[in-house]
Design a protein around this motif. Structure first.
Motif, PDB file in Angstrom:
ATOM      1  N   TYR A  93       0.623  35.951  83.779  1.00 17.45           N
ATOM      2  CA  TYR A  93       0.588  36.052  84.915  1.00 17.45           C
ATOM      3  C   TYR A  93      -0.200  34.558  85.421  1.00 17.45           C
ATOM      4  CZ  TYR A  93       2.684  40.456  85.917  1.00 17.45           C
ATOM      5  OH  TYR A  93       2.867  41.424  85.536  1.00 17.45           O
ATOM      6  N   TRP A  94      -1.720  33.890  85.005  1.00 20.27           N
ATOM      7  CA  TRP A  94      -2.597  33.255  85.506  1.00 20.27           C
ATOM      8  C   TRP A  94      -2.851  32.103  84.822  1.00 20.27           C
ATOM      9  CZ3 TRP A  94      -2.770  35.185  89.648  1.00 20.27           C
ATOM     10  CH2 TRP A  94      -2.330  36.177  90.612  1.00 20.27           C
ATOM     11  N   LEU A  95      -2.228  31.986  83.105  1.00 26.77           N
ATOM     12  CA  LEU A  95      -3.084  30.970  82.708  1.00 26.77           C
ATOM     13  C   LEU A  95      -1.193  30.488  81.906  1.00 26.77           C
ATOM     14  CD1 LEU A  95      -5.940  32.732  80.592  1.00 26.77           C
ATOM     15  CD2 LEU A  95      -5.541  30.886  82.232  1.00 26.77           C
ATOM     16  N   PRO A  96      -1.111  29.048  81.317  1.00 27.67           N
ATOM     17  CA  PRO A  96       0.058  28.802  80.931  1.00 27.67           C
ATOM     18  C   PRO A  96       0.441  29.121  79.898  1.00 27.67           C
ATOM     19  CG  PRO A  96      -1.319  26.677  81.659  1.00 27.67           C
ATOM     20  CD  PRO A  96      -2.081  27.975  81.759  1.00 27.67           C
ATOM     21  N   PRO A  97       1.883  28.745  79.224  1.00 29.60           N
ATOM     22  CA  PRO A  97       2.245  29.950  77.999  1.00 29.60           C
ATOM     23  C   PRO A  97       1.669  29.889  76.989  1.00 29.60           C
ATOM     24  CG  PRO A  97       3.840  29.115  79.361  1.00 29.60           C
ATOM     25  CD  PRO A  97       3.064  28.614  80.186  1.00 29.60           C
ATOM     26  N   GLY A  98       0.953  30.614  75.746  1.00 27.81           N
ATOM     27  CA  GLY A  98       0.358  30.146  74.870  1.00 27.81           C
ATOM     28  C   GLY A  98      -1.082  30.233  74.695  1.00 27.81           C
ATOM     29  N   VAL A  99      -1.767  30.346  75.685  1.00 30.38           N
ATOM     30  CA  VAL A  99      -3.237  30.021  76.513  1.00 30.38           C
ATOM     31  C   VAL A  99      -3.832  31.695  76.843  1.00 30.38           C
ATOM     32  CG1 VAL A  99      -4.797  29.224  77.850  1.00 30.38           C
ATOM     33  CG2 VAL A  99      -3.493  28.182  77.667  1.00 30.38           C
ATOM     34  N   HIS A 100      -4.328  32.091  76.644  1.00 26.08           N
ATOM     35  CA  HIS A 100      -5.105  33.465  76.305  1.00 26.08           C
ATOM     36  C   HIS A 100      -6.733  33.644  76.953  1.00 26.08           C
ATOM     37  CE1 HIS A 100      -1.181  34.679  74.032  1.00 26.08           C
ATOM     38  NE2 HIS A 100      -2.074  33.368  73.136  1.00 26.08           N
ATOM     39  N   TRP A 101      -7.496  34.385  77.346  1.00 27.79           N
ATOM     40  CA  TRP A 101      -8.556  34.859  78.060  1.00 27.79           C
ATOM     41  C   TRP A 101      -9.616  34.592  77.003  1.00 27.79           C
ATOM     42  CZ3 TRP A 101      -8.558  33.635  83.303  1.00 27.79           C
ATOM     43  CH2 TRP A 101      -7.750  34.462  84.325  1.00 27.79           C
ATOM     44  N   GLN A 102      -9.460  35.003  76.265  1.00 27.80           N
ATOM     45  CA  GLN A 102     -10.068  34.688  75.164  1.00 27.80           C
ATOM     46  C   GLN A 102     -11.018  33.098  74.409  1.00 27.80           C
ATOM     47  OE1 GLN A 102      -7.772  36.524  74.777  1.00 27.80           O
ATOM     48  NE2 GLN A 102      -8.310  38.695  74.684  1.00 27.80           N
ATOM     49  N   ALA A 137      -8.570  30.835  87.185  1.00 27.18           N
ATOM     50  CA  ALA A 137      -7.597  30.247  86.298  1.00 27.18           C
ATOM     51  C   ALA A 137      -8.347  28.976  86.412  1.00 27.18           C
ATOM     52  CB  ALA A 137      -6.587  30.755  86.988  1.00 27.18           C
ATOM     53  N   ASN A 138      -9.239  29.022  85.702  1.00 26.01           N
ATOM     54  CA  ASN A 138     -10.612  27.170  85.309  1.00 26.01           C
ATOM     55  C   ASN A 138      -9.020  26.746  86.351  1.00 26.01           C
ATOM     56  OD1 ASN A 138     -12.367  25.444  84.988  1.00 26.01           O
ATOM     57  ND2 ASN A 138     -11.031  25.881  82.455  1.00 26.01           N
ATOM     58  N   TYR A 139      -9.146  26.877  87.483  1.00 28.51           N
ATOM     59  CA  TYR A 139      -8.320  25.724  88.675  1.00 28.51           C
ATOM     60  C   TYR A 139      -9.708  24.947  89.368  1.00 28.51           C
ATOM     61  CZ  TYR A 139      -3.384  26.741  88.188  1.00 28.51           C
ATOM     62  OH  TYR A 139      -1.980  26.310  87.588  1.00 28.51           O
ATOM     63  N   VAL A 140     -10.967  24.539  88.682  1.00 31.15           N
ATOM     64  CA  VAL A 140     -12.053  24.482  89.778  1.00 31.15           C
ATOM     65  C   VAL A 140     -12.179  22.916  89.975  1.00 31.15           C
ATOM     66  CG1 VAL A 140     -14.915  24.163  89.313  1.00 31.15           C
ATOM     67  CG2 VAL A 140     -13.367  25.948  87.909  1.00 31.15           C
ATOM     68  N   ARG A 141     -11.633  22.110  88.900  1.00 30.34           N
ATOM     69  CA  ARG A 141     -11.467  20.744  89.194  1.00 30.34           C
ATOM     70  C   ARG A 141     -10.532  20.148  90.402  1.00 30.34           C
ATOM     71  NH1 ARG A 141     -11.244  17.205  83.265  1.00 30.34           N
ATOM     72  NH2 ARG A 141     -12.854  18.180  82.071  1.00 30.34           N
ATOM     73  N   ILE A 142      -9.512  20.718  90.278  1.00 29.75           N
ATOM     74  CA  ILE A 142      -8.905  20.520  91.967  1.00 29.75           C
ATOM     75  C   ILE A 142      -9.260  21.520  92.992  1.00 29.75           C
ATOM     76  CG2 ILE A 142      -7.364  22.400  91.042  1.00 29.75           C
ATOM     77  CD1 ILE A 142      -6.034  18.685  92.731  1.00 29.75           C
ATOM     78  N   PHE A 176       4.557  28.622  85.712  1.00 30.04           N
ATOM     79  CA  PHE A 176       3.599  29.724  85.743  1.00 30.04           C
ATOM     80  C   PHE A 176       3.976  30.325  86.675  1.00 30.04           C
ATOM     81  CE2 PHE A 176       0.203  27.716  84.608  1.00 30.04           C
ATOM     82  CZ  PHE A 176      -0.476  28.394  84.806  1.00 30.04           C
ATOM     83  N   PHE A 177       3.304  31.879  86.725  1.00 32.33           N
ATOM     84  CA  PHE A 177       2.834  31.994  88.434  1.00 32.33           C
ATOM     85  C   PHE A 177       1.813  31.614  89.193  1.00 32.33           C
ATOM     86  CE2 PHE A 177       0.804  35.384  90.507  1.00 32.33           C
ATOM     87  CZ  PHE A 177       1.928  36.437  91.673  1.00 32.33           C
ATOM     88  N   GLY A 178       1.075  31.925  87.934  1.00 28.61           N
ATOM     89  CA  GLY A 178      -0.054  31.426  88.686  1.00 28.61           C
ATOM     90  C   GLY A 178      -0.129  30.087  89.437  1.00 28.61           C
ATOM     91  N   TYR A 179       0.719  28.753  88.911  1.00 27.35           N
ATOM     92  CA  TYR A 179       0.470  27.426  88.997  1.00 27.35           C
ATOM     93  C   TYR A 179       2.068  28.048  90.611  1.00 27.35           C
ATOM     94  CZ  TYR A 179       4.009  23.674  90.209  1.00 27.35           C
ATOM     95  OH  TYR A 179       5.047  22.862  90.615  1.00 27.35           O
ATOM     96  N   TYR A 180       2.905  28.616  90.684  1.00 22.53           N
ATOM     97  CA  TYR A 180       3.587  29.014  92.212  1.00 22.53           C
ATOM     98  C   TYR A 180       2.628  29.931  92.676  1.00 22.53           C
ATOM     99  CZ  TYR A 180       7.702  28.068  89.337  1.00 22.53           C
ATOM    100  OH  TYR A 180       8.716  27.516  89.025  1.00 22.53           O
TER     101      TYR A 180
END
Length: 403
Positions: free
Chosen positions: A17-26, A230-235, A303-307
């Motif tokens: 939902y919140w991260l790009p494909p292939g990326v995990h919270w870990q 989701a670590n969009y901290v920079r933007i 991905f969903f988080g982007y939208y």
């Protein structure tokens, strides 16, 4: 706490939902180069921070803002207090502040008063509850200080960052971007402040754009919270900086308006209008939204988080357009019509209802007449461009008669 976090991870914080494909919270739990990665659990601290802001505001308004208002010459209008009539007081608190004609007739029969006296009593009682200029000055002063400190601190923490100047740096290496301690506190404190505004919205001065303000606060809280998780901290830091850049000019203009400093008020309002229109209608869509909608796709698939993130930004932009329309209409009326008839974004609950002449036989005291005169003189004294920000009636059309 661990069980709640596991439940949230299972149902809400799913990776896809919140991260790009292939990326995990870990992947965001390790530290790099002394930095830190944001975690959803960090947002728990914003609630006590919001209550701390409320407590600090309470002290600030009484220790600093109230004495400053007296020093700058803020004057409160003399208002007639409603007579003590228990039956009317009960109706006012439990039923309605503005009774219908049939309710006025019924109350008049119960209290043995004429309809005019019932209507006059409710008018005085409503005016009695409306905030005075000192309260509005203290609110504006508090927000002015917070917005000014937030903008100064935000600019100080971002001035040497690469993504302030090259927006592609917002996404390079995303989402494995460590967050500096300064940006962590910038985020947490900003979210705590907006949460405090939302908690106090029912007791603050109510404006005509009350619903839009509530939507703005809720959208901002969701935007800050999601972008942090989701670590969009920079933007996200750029969004916060753009929003803080004009707000302290607006609050300072309000302060001088309540103090009756018309020239200073008008100057600050013009500066606010220019900064607002440039940052919210030019910089925000052309730089920030363009970065999140277009440039972000160069670094990861959608991905969903982007939208979701872009939808929140577009809601903010819609509110910017709404407020810009009010500001431009206000400026047009002032420049081409020579007056502003009514506040476009006013203190809805602060407008004192003018007294009507008492009918023959009604009791009328000198204090009531003096209150009416002072109310009208107060409206005259406060006639400046920022009538739009305090909702005093413009009586320019009556000046020929007055002369």
């Amino acid at each position: 706490m661990d069980r709640m976090e596991a439940l949230l991870n299972e149902w809400l914080w799913q990776d896809e939902y919140w991260l790009p494909p292939g990326v995990h919270w870990q992947d965001l739990k390790m530290k790099e180069g002394g930095g830190r990665f944001p975690l959803p659990r960090d947002l728990i601290y914003t609630l006590p921070i919001a209550f701390a802001f409320i407590a600090l505001r309470y002290v600030f308004e009484r220790v600093i803002a109230a004495p400053l208002s007296r020093h700058l010459g803020v004057k409160d209008q003399v208002r007639i207090r409603a007579a003590s009539i228990p039956r009317l007081e009960t109706f006012y608190k439990q039923n309605s502040r503005q009774p219908s004609q049939s309710e006025v007739v019924s109350l008049g029969m119960q209290c043995g008063l004429s309809q005019r006296k019932i209507q006059t009593w409710f008018r005085h009682r409503r005016n009695q509850d409306r905030p005075n200029n000192t309260k509005k000055f203290c609110e504006a002063c508090w927000r002015f200080v917070v917005y000014l400190v937030a903008f100064t601190a935000g600019l100080g923490t971002l001035i040497n960052t690469p993504w302030l100047w090259d927006h592609r740096e917002c996404w390079r290496g995303y989402p494995r971007q460590p967050v500096a301690e300064a940006h962590y506190w910038y985020y947490i404190l900003e979210m705590g402040f907006y949460l405090s505004l939302l908690l106090c919205v029912s007791v603050d001065v109510k404006r005509k754009d009350f619903k839009e303000q509530v939507i703005h606060h809720i959208t901002t809280i969701f935007l800050i919270g999601f972008s942090y998780c989701a670590n969009y901290v920079r933007i996200g830091t750029l969004v916060l900086l753009v929003h803080d850049s004009s707000d302290f000019f607006l609050e300072s203009a309000k302060m001088f308006h309540y103090a009756g400093w018309a020239r200073m008020c008008d100057t600050l309002f013009i500066i606010f209008s220019l900064v607002f229109l440039v940052t919210r209608l030019v910089v925000f869509p052309s730089r920030v939204i363009h970065t999140t909608l277009i440039l972000a796709r160069e670094f990861f698939p959608t991905f969903f988080g982007y939208y979701f993130f872009n939808a929140l930004l577009l809601v903010l932009q819609a509110l910017h357009i709404f407020w810009a329309y009010l500001i431009l209409r206000m400026i047009y009326k002032f420049m081409f019509l020579g007056k502003v008839e009514r506040d476009e974004r006013s203190d809805e609950e602060s407008e004192v209802e003018e007294e009507e002449p008492e009918e023959e036989g009604d009791e009328s005291s000198w204090e009531q007449r003096k209150g009416t005169i002072n109310s009208k003189l107060g409206s005259l004294a406060n006639n400046c461009v920022l009538n739009n920000l305090a909702n005093h009636r413009n009586i320019n059309s009556r000046l020929p008669k007055a002369r």
